[in-house]
Design an enzyme around this catalytic site. Sequence first.
Site, PDB file in Angstrom:
ATOM      1  N   GLU A 174     -61.394-142.507  58.473  1.00 36.47           N
ATOM      2  CA  GLU A 174     -60.840-141.483  57.589  1.00 36.47           C
ATOM      3  C   GLU A 174     -60.565-140.195  58.358  1.00 36.47           C
ATOM      4  O   GLU A 174     -61.425-139.715  59.098  1.00 36.47           O
ATOM      5  CB  GLU A 174     -61.867-141.243  56.465  1.00 36.47           C
ATOM      6  CG  GLU A 174     -61.418-140.314  55.354  1.00 36.47           C
ATOM      7  CD  GLU A 174     -62.486-140.221  54.247  1.00 36.47           C
ATOM      8  OE1 GLU A 174     -63.305-141.164  54.109  1.00 36.47           O
ATOM      9  OE2 GLU A 174     -62.509-139.216  53.529  1.00 36.47           O
ATOM     10  N   SER A 222     -71.696-141.886  51.362  1.00 35.77           N
ATOM     11  CA  SER A 222     -71.200-141.130  52.507  1.00 35.77           C
ATOM     12  C   SER A 222     -72.413-140.494  53.176  1.00 35.77           C
ATOM     13  O   SER A 222     -73.047-139.612  52.599  1.00 35.77           O
ATOM     14  CB  SER A 222     -70.223-140.059  52.007  1.00 35.77           C
ATOM     15  OG  SER A 222     -69.850-139.197  53.052  1.00 35.77           O
ATOM     16  N   LYS A 269     -70.316-145.283  54.571  1.00 39.71           N
ATOM     17  CA  LYS A 269     -69.431-144.420  55.369  1.00 39.71           C
ATOM     18  C   LYS A 269     -70.295-143.492  56.189  1.00 39.71           C
ATOM     19  O   LYS A 269     -71.219-142.873  55.658  1.00 39.71           O
ATOM     20  CB  LYS A 269     -68.523-143.658  54.400  1.00 39.71           C
ATOM     21  CG  LYS A 269     -67.909-142.363  54.889  1.00 39.71           C
ATOM     22  CD  LYS A 269     -66.811-141.900  53.922  1.00 39.71           C
ATOM     23  CE  LYS A 269     -66.729-140.393  53.812  1.00 39.71           C
ATOM     24  NZ  LYS A 269     -65.689-139.921  52.867  1.00 39.71           N
ATOM     25  N   GLY A 321     -65.190-138.215  47.088  1.00 42.48           N
ATOM     26  CA  GLY A 321     -66.137-137.337  46.409  1.00 42.48           C
ATOM     27  C   GLY A 321     -66.221-135.987  47.089  1.00 42.48           C
ATOM     28  O   GLY A 321     -65.823-135.844  48.249  1.00 42.48           O
ATOM     29  N   ASP A 359     -57.367-138.164  53.953  1.00 45.31           N
ATOM     30  CA  ASP A 359     -58.057-137.396  52.915  1.00 45.31           C
ATOM     31  C   ASP A 359     -57.413-135.997  52.903  1.00 45.31           C
ATOM     32  O   ASP A 359     -56.457-135.749  52.153  1.00 45.31           O
ATOM     33  CB  ASP A 359     -59.567-137.370  53.248  1.00 45.31           C
ATOM     34  CG  ASP A 359     -60.400-136.492  52.336  1.00 45.31           C
ATOM     35  OD1 ASP A 359     -59.849-135.843  51.440  1.00 45.31           O
ATOM     36  OD2 ASP A 359     -61.648-136.420  52.518  1.00 45.31           O
ATOM     37  N   LYS A 406     -70.318-140.154  58.730  1.00 43.09           N
ATOM     38  CA  LYS A 406     -69.592-139.032  59.304  1.00 43.09           C
ATOM     39  C   LYS A 406     -69.685-139.168  60.823  1.00 43.09           C
ATOM     40  O   LYS A 406     -70.757-139.526  61.347  1.00 43.09           O
ATOM     41  CB  LYS A 406     -70.211-137.718  58.843  1.00 43.09           C
ATOM     42  CG  LYS A 406     -70.062-137.462  57.343  1.00 43.09           C
ATOM     43  CD  LYS A 406     -68.612-137.179  56.972  1.00 43.09           C
ATOM     44  CE  LYS A 406     -68.492-136.765  55.513  1.00 43.09           C
ATOM     45  NZ  LYS A 406     -67.097-136.420  55.146  1.00 43.09           N
ATOM     46  N   ASP A 442     -65.814-141.335  58.769  1.00 40.96           N
ATOM     47  CA  ASP A 442     -65.015-140.174  58.352  1.00 40.96           C
ATOM     48  C   ASP A 442     -65.201-139.071  59.373  1.00 40.96           C
ATOM     49  O   ASP A 442     -66.311-138.578  59.587  1.00 40.96           O
ATOM     50  CB  ASP A 442     -65.480-139.702  56.958  1.00 40.96           C
ATOM     51  CG  ASP A 442     -64.598-138.588  56.391  1.00 40.96           C
ATOM     52  OD1 ASP A 442     -63.659-138.137  57.087  1.00 40.96           O
ATOM     53  OD2 ASP A 442     -64.858-138.166  55.238  1.00 40.96           O
ATOM     54  N   LYS A 444     -58.834-137.912  45.628  1.00 40.90           N
ATOM     55  CA  LYS A 444     -59.760-137.020  44.924  1.00 40.90           C
ATOM     56  C   LYS A 444     -58.906-136.205  43.963  1.00 40.90           C
ATOM     57  O   LYS A 444     -58.013-135.484  44.406  1.00 40.90           O
ATOM     58  CB  LYS A 444     -60.435-136.051  45.908  1.00 40.90           C
ATOM     59  CG  LYS A 444     -61.226-136.717  47.013  1.00 40.90           C
ATOM     60  CD  LYS A 444     -61.802-135.682  47.986  1.00 40.90           C
ATOM     61  CE  LYS A 444     -62.588-136.357  49.095  1.00 40.90           C
ATOM     62  NZ  LYS A 444     -63.081-135.411  50.122  1.00 40.90           N
TER      63      LYS A 444
HETATM   64  O1  OSB Z   1     -64.531-135.637  53.615  1.00 43.23           O
HETATM   65  O2  OSB Z   1     -64.858-136.978  52.008  1.00 43.23           O
HETATM   66  C1  OSB Z   1     -65.112-135.911  52.566  1.00 43.23           C
HETATM   67  C2  OSB Z   1     -67.987-134.116  50.812  1.00 43.23           C
HETATM   68  C3  OSB Z   1     -67.475-132.836  50.741  1.00 43.23           C
HETATM   69  C4  OSB Z   1     -66.236-132.582  51.283  1.00 43.23           C
HETATM   70  C5  OSB Z   1     -65.509-133.595  51.897  1.00 43.23           C
HETATM   71  C6  OSB Z   1     -66.009-134.887  51.959  1.00 43.23           C
HETATM   72  C7  OSB Z   1     -67.292-135.133  51.428  1.00 43.23           C
HETATM   73  C8  OSB Z   1     -67.958-136.433  51.487  1.00 43.23           C
HETATM   74  C9  OSB Z   1     -69.049-136.690  50.483  1.00 43.23           C
HETATM   75  O3  OSB Z   1     -67.712-137.268  52.326  1.00 43.23           O
HETATM   76  C10 OSB Z   1     -68.666-137.614  49.398  1.00 43.23           C
HETATM   77  C11 OSB Z   1     -69.600-137.551  48.231  1.00 43.23           C
HETATM   78  O4  OSB Z   1     -69.360-136.746  47.298  1.00 43.23           O
HETATM   79  O5  OSB Z   1     -70.568-138.318  48.200  1.00 43.23           O
HETATM   80 MG    MG Z   2     -63.173-137.266  53.908  1.00 43.31          MG
END
Ligand code: OSB
Ligand code: MG
Length: 378
Positions: A218, A139, A165, A295, A243, A167, A193, A267
């Site tokens: 996402e 991510s 992925k 995650g 999510d 952001k 995401d 999660k």
């Molecule tokens: O939206 O998936 C998410 C990290 C913290 C809070 C929300 C998200 C995330 C990530 C990171 O996208 C995922 C990771 O732990 O590598």
């Molecule tokens: Mg997410």
Amino acid sequence: MEVVLDRIVLREVRLPLRTPFRSSSGEVHIRRVILLELFDRDGATAWSECVGLETPSYLPETTDTAWLALRKWVLPAALGHGFGAPGEAAEVLGRGIRGHRAAIAAVEMGIWTLFAQKELRPLSEVLGGVRTRVAAGVSLGFQSSETVLRERVRASASEGYRRIKLKIRPGQDISILEAAREELGANGLLMADANSAYTLADLAAFRAMDEIGLLMIEQPLEWDDLVLHAELQREMRTPICLDESLLRLSHVEAMVRLGAGKIVNLKPGRVGGFGEAIRIHDYCREAGIPVWCGGMLETGIGRACNVALASLPHFVLPGDLSPSARYWEEDIVAPEWTMSEDGFLAVPDRPGLGVEVDHERIDRLTTRKAVFEAGRPA
Ligand code: OSB
Ligand code: MG
């Protein structure tokens, strides 16, 4: 087999990320994490981790609200109770509590680990896992420039990650996704995401994203919405994955009924623990909804929980399951989590979490600590 908790130690540790993680819901520089150490009456112990973030920018719960919920409601319900099976824990711990899923999950997952520890079985096996390794995706947060982003995408692909992925947020979406698509080629698994950064008024951007061949998008809309996501999904070919909107099984069922999404980011910490995560996994398997493991920038302890869960049969897409070195200068477990050249994390076949927890390092990182015992008011 029975688990009776006679002591739980809460610690808050501060672990700096190697590079700040930037998303539409804010920046994380240092991870303030609650770690729990659970002590069974028979002498067995287990570690667990609470996924709450420092700020309420992703979900309402935070490190501080989780500490409060643990101290006031969850730990009193946990201490001294006789658990005959780990599947009983969620109901006992969450009785009379709305929300606070991460606080509940932290203890619930610790209880599963404790059962695994006492039965001398790997956590993955106790959860119903079948895989010996799980596919890793990365991510990537916002980067300082498109050039840097391209480099990160290229480096991630060559490190072996099986899915990338990015952001996104309005204004930082189409161009970076197109750049990533160029770097990865037509067949590379690419997704986005949004962490709720868009509204239905952004239809033009969604239409453009539909042309990039994304595996999924996402959580494009509000963190607690299903109805508007259903409207958006009717306008898009790209599958929507939820999510933030999915906090328990009933939300996943509603997603399917409404057509609000086609894929689930699961999660365990977001849904109140492993019991609820397994119920969601089983429902999605029946309903033909792909599931992958999300995650929360976990330390090696939470990562062990995610890897164990992702070994269940219906985790059919790569998870946000990067190795330790992607997050930390030094993890708090040994061995650290590593990724094979072809992008997999090995599922440990040792009892419990399957990794050793570095107590001394945790003590050095601890900024607050509290001990709770059965039969003693906190
Ligand atoms: O939206 O998936 C998410 C990290 C913290 C809070 C929300 C998200 C995330 C990530 C990171 O996208 C995922 C990771 O732990 O590598
Ligand atoms: Mg997410």
